[in-house]
Design a protein around this motif. Structure first.
Motif, PDB file in Angstrom:
ATOM      1  N   TRP A   2       0.693  -1.256  -0.047  1.00 59.96           N
ATOM      2  CA  TRP A   2       0.054  -0.108  -0.049  1.00 59.96           C
ATOM      3  C   TRP A   2       0.840   1.189  -0.031  1.00 59.96           C
ATOM      4  O   TRP A   2       0.280   2.337  -0.592  1.00 59.96           O
ATOM      5  N   ILE A   5       1.570   1.600  -3.608  1.00 62.19           N
ATOM      6  CA  ILE A   5       0.292   1.975  -4.457  1.00 62.19           C
ATOM      7  C   ILE A   5       0.205   3.657  -3.974  1.00 62.19           C
ATOM      8  O   ILE A   5      -0.538   4.360  -4.829  1.00 62.19           O
ATOM      9  N   LEU A  43      -9.473   2.012  -6.077  1.00 64.06           N
ATOM     10  CA  LEU A  43      -8.572   1.623  -4.589  1.00 64.06           C
ATOM     11  C   LEU A  43      -9.448   0.658  -3.705  1.00 64.06           C
ATOM     12  O   LEU A  43      -8.940  -0.398  -3.330  1.00 64.06           O
ATOM     13  N   PHE A  44     -10.765   1.004  -3.741  1.00 64.80           N
ATOM     14  CA  PHE A  44     -11.693   0.255  -3.191  1.00 64.80           C
ATOM     15  C   PHE A  44     -11.673  -1.455  -3.919  1.00 64.80           C
ATOM     16  O   PHE A  44     -11.701  -2.351  -3.108  1.00 64.80           O
ATOM     17  N   GLN A  47      -8.145  -3.092  -2.945  1.00 66.21           N
ATOM     18  CA  GLN A  47      -8.144  -3.586  -1.490  1.00 66.21           C
ATOM     19  C   GLN A  47      -9.219  -4.762  -1.332  1.00 66.21           C
ATOM     20  O   GLN A  47      -8.629  -5.891  -0.790  1.00 66.21           O
ATOM     21  N   ASN A  48     -10.299  -5.036  -1.869  1.00 66.30           N
ATOM     22  CA  ASN A  48     -11.213  -5.884  -1.801  1.00 66.30           C
ATOM     23  C   ASN A  48     -10.877  -7.236  -2.573  1.00 66.30           C
ATOM     24  O   ASN A  48     -11.145  -8.277  -2.140  1.00 66.30           O
ATOM     25  N   ALA A  50      -7.838  -7.995  -3.226  1.00 65.56           N
ATOM     26  CA  ALA A  50      -6.573  -8.621  -2.414  1.00 65.56           C
ATOM     27  C   ALA A  50      -7.189  -9.217  -1.173  1.00 65.56           C
ATOM     28  O   ALA A  50      -6.654 -10.135  -0.838  1.00 65.56           O
ATOM     29  N   GLY A  51      -7.983  -8.499  -0.376  1.00 64.10           N
ATOM     30  CA  GLY A  51      -8.507  -9.064   0.681  1.00 64.10           C
ATOM     31  C   GLY A  51      -9.389 -10.201   0.439  1.00 64.10           C
ATOM     32  O   GLY A  51      -9.238 -11.173   1.452  1.00 64.10           O
ATOM     33  N   SER A  52     -10.128 -10.160  -0.495  1.00 65.75           N
ATOM     34  CA  SER A  52     -10.948 -11.656  -0.554  1.00 65.75           C
ATOM     35  C   SER A  52      -9.954 -12.691  -1.029  1.00 65.75           C
ATOM     36  O   SER A  52     -10.207 -13.813  -0.658  1.00 65.75           O
ATOM     37  N   MET A  63     -15.493 -11.008  -8.374  1.00 68.97           N
ATOM     38  CA  MET A  63     -17.071 -10.185  -8.665  1.00 68.97           C
ATOM     39  C   MET A  63     -16.696  -8.591  -8.284  1.00 68.97           C
ATOM     40  O   MET A  63     -17.146  -7.980  -8.714  1.00 68.97           O
ATOM     41  N   PHE A  64     -15.612  -8.577  -7.507  1.00 71.44           N
ATOM     42  CA  PHE A  64     -15.175  -7.149  -6.916  1.00 71.44           C
ATOM     43  C   PHE A  64     -14.820  -6.492  -8.211  1.00 71.44           C
ATOM     44  O   PHE A  64     -15.004  -5.298  -8.449  1.00 71.44           O
ATOM     45  N   VAL A  67     -17.994  -5.918 -10.281  1.00 69.17           N
ATOM     46  CA  VAL A  67     -19.072  -4.842  -9.821  1.00 69.17           C
ATOM     47  C   VAL A  67     -18.573  -3.578  -9.238  1.00 69.17           C
ATOM     48  O   VAL A  67     -19.210  -2.656  -9.472  1.00 69.17           O
TER      49      VAL A  67
END
Lengths: 90, 467
Positions: A2, A5, A43-44, A47-48, A50-52, A63-64, A67
């Protein structure tokens, strides 16, 4: 990651602003807003995504991209085109 | 002289620094998931080492070996007349070696503690609480203590040998301090959350009227719990301590479940009982005399939900497994029930119920009665609350409902906290969020996948356990 980034995003925005200044490109407030929303959504998405994957949820990760990633690209493109088309017309 | 000059003014340069900093701050505000690029490339269960770790040839570790000298160790070898190795860990060895004798004198004089006090001048040394933790964490003997709250083999005074506890030695603290002490100890032992419910006219009704053999459960005055053939006596002045343990996160692969939930729970249960007893307080196991989700909901550790017999938590969803109840006279600050929007979310979600392989979960709204005709006719439920009731005649306890809840989520992707906050504050989006949960593929996974991913160390994935 991060940190990198953040540096890239900061440098990219800085470079863009300086370049636009050099070309005398004017940006309306709503064009900034759409661009900022697009960047925030991008950015959202990152993050999601990588987090997923870290949560072992690969379907959710993909899906992120669809979507929220696609709308992010669209918003950034809209912002870009609004500025570009006004420049060409003006 | 150079003709170079910058096109960037000082003002613009400083503005740019600020923008770069803002960009950094924006990115850093997104919860960091990976600590370095190697973690990025090490996703999907790979176990490769980070870039700075070299893999060496077989039989070539970083320690240099002389195989001509190194031989298989003779364990009957003697040093100074005693079995090798001669160590300072044995006080008997002090008699045969002066160096060991000196080390033992240092140890026996309390050098460990003196060293720590020198390093941290405010440190007072081990106290009753510390000794209770030491004993509880070492209680592989499963020293549970009795219903009456007697725990044996407890070190009552630091430095003394283990002994039967003196009943007048108690740890002192305010109820708030005690709650913090107990919470830390419970979490250290492996509990997820604790809550405290004072005994009042209403909460006493959450106790069963009797045990299954008919022995009445009564509330008595005084401070002494007891059990005999005639009654089970709970002092009215005690509080109910409730704690929860998690199902293993890999139970998402149900119906190929693990039993870690209850197995782990039994260890945590014993340690907490021992800890309370070692602090000098009563600790009666009343799990068999009370309703689990009821105390969970009244203590704020979970909410009553469509999952019926599972208390759903905004932190861990349906992943609570062990839900233990202990009555104690340890002064504890009560913990309030919570509303994280789960009860409302359940109304629109139905994910657990619709995923039940046995159609054993309620699909309607919360009700004062049972929605299943047969269960209602048989009165096969507890009346007196408006909620959801399991179809006990069909549920075989496969645990699939544990794995399905949208609130089960981990902590790595920030969307989960966004969903929790939205569910609690803007319930109009609940149906949409539930649909997204299903569309995004959350919930039960293919049991075979468990073997493909890096298993967590211990029972729970690190990103799953929240503070």
């Amino acid at each position: 990651m991060w940190l990198i980034i953040g540096l890239i995003a900061g440098a990219a925005v800085l470079g863009l602003v300086l370049w636009m200044r050099g070309k005398d490109v004017a940006v309306k407030w709503y064009e900034w807003l759409v661009g900022a929303l697009g960047l925030a959504l991008l950015l959202f998405t990152i993050q999601n995504y990588a987090g997923s994957l870290a949560e072992l949820e690969s379907t959710a990760a993909n899906m992120f991209l669809l979507v929220s990633g696609l709308p992010a690209i669209i918003l950034l493109a809209v912002s870009w085109q609004l500025v570009a088309r006004r420049q060409r017309a003006g | 002289m150079s003709k170079f000059h910058s096109t960037v003014s000082r003002r613009d340069f400083m503005k740019g620094l600020g923008l770069a900093g803002a960009g950094l701050g924006a990115a850093a505000a997104a919860a960091p998931v990976f600590h370095d690029l190697d973690e990025v490339t090490s996703i999907q269960g790979e176990t490769k080492h980070p870039w700075y770790v070299k893999e060496l040839e077989l039989e070539k570790p970083t320690v240099e070996m002389d195989w001509s000298t190194y031989q298989r160790v003779d364990r009957t070898k003697q040093v100074s007349g005693t079995r090798f190795p001669l160590t300072a860990t044995s006080s008997a060895h002090a008699k045969i070696n002066a160096t060991i004798a000196a080390a033992r004198v240092l140890k026996d004089s309390g050098h460990n503690i003196a060293w720590m006090k020198e390093k941290f001048p405010s440190y007072q040394g081990p106290d009753l609480r510390t000794e209770a933790m030491l004993g509880a964490s070492a209680t592989s003997r499963m020293n549970y203590g009795t219903f009456e709250g007697v725990v044996d083999d407890v070190r009552r005074n630091p430095g003394e040998p283990l002994s039967i506890p003196a009943p007048d030695v108690k740890w002192q603290g305010t109820p708030e301090e005690n709650l913090k002490t107990l919470r830390n100890a419970a979490r250290f032992f492996g509990a997820a959350e604790i809550g405290v419910v004072p005994l009042t006219a209403n909460t006493k009704k959450l106790f069963n009227a009797n045990y299954r053999d008919g022995t009445p459960i009564n509330f008595v005055s005084g401070n002494e719990p007891y059990r005999n053939d005639n009654e089970i006596a709970i002092p009215s002045g005690h509080s109910v301590l409730f704690f929860s343990t998690l199902e293993s996160s890999q139970a998402r692969q149900a119906p190929a479940p693990t039993w870690t939930g209850y197995e782990h729970y039994s260890h945590v249960e014993r340690k907490i009982h021992y800890f309370l007893g070692a602090l000098g307080y009563k600790h009666s196991n009343v799990s068999s005399y009370t309703q689990s989700v009821a105390f969970g909901a009244f203590s704020g550790v979970c909410e009553s939900s469509r999952a019926c017999m599972i208390g759903t938590s905004y932190k861990y969803g349906n992943m609570y497994r062990g839900m233990h109840r202990i009555t104690t006279d340890f002064p504890l600050a009560p913990t309030s029930p919570v509303d994280a929007g789960i009860h409302k979310f359940c109304k629109d979600c139905r994910t657990c119920a619709e995923s039940c392989p046995y159609n054993a979960m309620p699909l309607g709204d919360a009700s004062w009665e049972h929605e299943d005709t047969e269960e209602e006719t048989l009165k096969n439920y507890i009346p007196g609350f408006k909620g959801w009731r399991l179809l006990n005649l069909k549920c075989i306890r496969c645990k699939n409902c544990h794995t399905q809840c949208p609130f089960n989520s981990g902590d790595a992707a920030i969307v989960h906290d966004l969903v929790r906050a939205t569910a609690s504050t803007v319930p109009i989006f609940n149906g949409f969020l539930a649909n997204m949960h299903r569309a995004f593929g959350y919930g039960t996974k293919n049991p075979d996948e468990w073997w493909e991913n890096d298993a967590p160390i211990g029972l729970f994935d690190a990103e799953f356990v929240k503070p």
